[in-house]
Write an enzyme that holds these catalytic residues in place. Structure first.
Site: not given
Length: 297
Positions: A155, A173, A134, A239
């Site tokens: 998305k 999808d 998906h 980070r």
């Protein structure tokens, strides 16, 4: 699968004999070299047989009865399909034997090398293991980007933005992933190919909306980007970007990035930057390493 499954993808051929439909389970062709030498490992053949110039020159050494004997020993194994390249004429003995054993025989105008590549690639793509994922798939700067994340994170909207930026749309999808020669190839299910579903807008046709040149049937998945709603109690983001992270699809490790979604962030731009950063890393460049090498003032 059988011959009918990939007949339309196989150009410049003509039927010499139409036999019974038989299952093809091997994703590699066979040239039956061992069998011509009278060495038989199995009592049946489930692979496509390809004969070309080498096999023809080999058989020409023998008289007609010896040729018939050698061919019959192979054809009695009832291979699902025999394909002849342009260098192997469908001579009478072979045609009669394929009729006797009810085997489909196809003659082509292509070389053995071209046939080997075309048939092996097709069989590998269609007989390889697959996984249904998906998510959305788009090609950005030449790399296939699989965008995953919970429903409702946008998305499809991000995919539309990327396509408007000039990148290539593949699937919305749902993605069918296949391991082809240790590369993961993603494509849409046939029922939804070329379409994007947008909440509040409905179904749109990507080819008609953005142009047929902006839509691809499939692409290699080179990077996975997962979108999440940032939660400091759960997520611990890197980070510095010191090391690449990976996720596996069908046994293949693919670079993986986790991107937080929050108000004010334009995720399509971040995805473009992520892909550009990955391409730099793949050339051997690392921003973190350059940073720590800079002289301290």
């Amino acid at each position: 699968m059988n011959w009918k499954n990939f007949e339309k993808s196989f150009p410049n051929y003509e039927y010499v004999n139409i036999g019974a439909e038989k299952e093809i389970i091997s994703n590699r062709i066979t040239r039956t070299g061992l069998e011509f030498a009278n060495f038989f490992v199995h009592n049946n053949l489930k692979a496509v047989v390809l004969w070309g110039n080498d096999e023809y020159l080999y058989l020409k050494q023998f008289n007609e009865s010896e040729i018939t004997l050698k061919l019959e020993k192979i054809l009695s194994l009832k291979p699902p399909l025999i394909v002849l390249s342009r260098s192997f004429p469908p001579f009478l003995q072979l045609v009669e034997l394929t009729k006797k054993y009810n085997i489909t025989l196809v003659a082509t105008k292509q070389s053995s090398a071209d046939l080997t590549n075309a048939i092996n690639t097709f069989l590998t793509e269609n007989l390889s293991k697959q996984e249904f994922i998906h998510g959305n798939l788009v090609e950005v700067y030449g790399l296939g980007v699989l965008i995953i994340g919970d429903s409702g994170l946008g998305k499809s909207e991000i995919t539309i933005e990327l396509t408007k930026h000039g990148h290539l749309f593949v699937s919305d999808d749902a993605i069918i992933c296949k391991n082809v020669y240790h590369k993961i190839i993603g494509s849409p299910p046939a029922a939804t190919a070329g379409f994007i579903e947008v909440r509040g807008l409905g179904i749109i046709n990507a080819a008609k909306m953005f142009g047929i040149e902006k839509v691809k049937e499939s692409t290699q998945i080179n990077v996975i980007i997962e979108l999440v709603v940032f939660n400091p109690a759960i997520h611990n983001f890197d980070r510095l970007g010191k090391d690449l992270q990976y996720k596996e699809i069908l046994g293949v490790k693919i670079p993986y990035f986790l991107l937080p979604v929050s108000q004010g962030k334009k995720i399509s731009d971040l995805i473009e930057v992520t892909v550009a950063q990955l391409k730099l890393i793949q050339t051997g460049y690392n921003s973190f390493e350059e940073l720590i090498k800079k002289p301290k003032k």
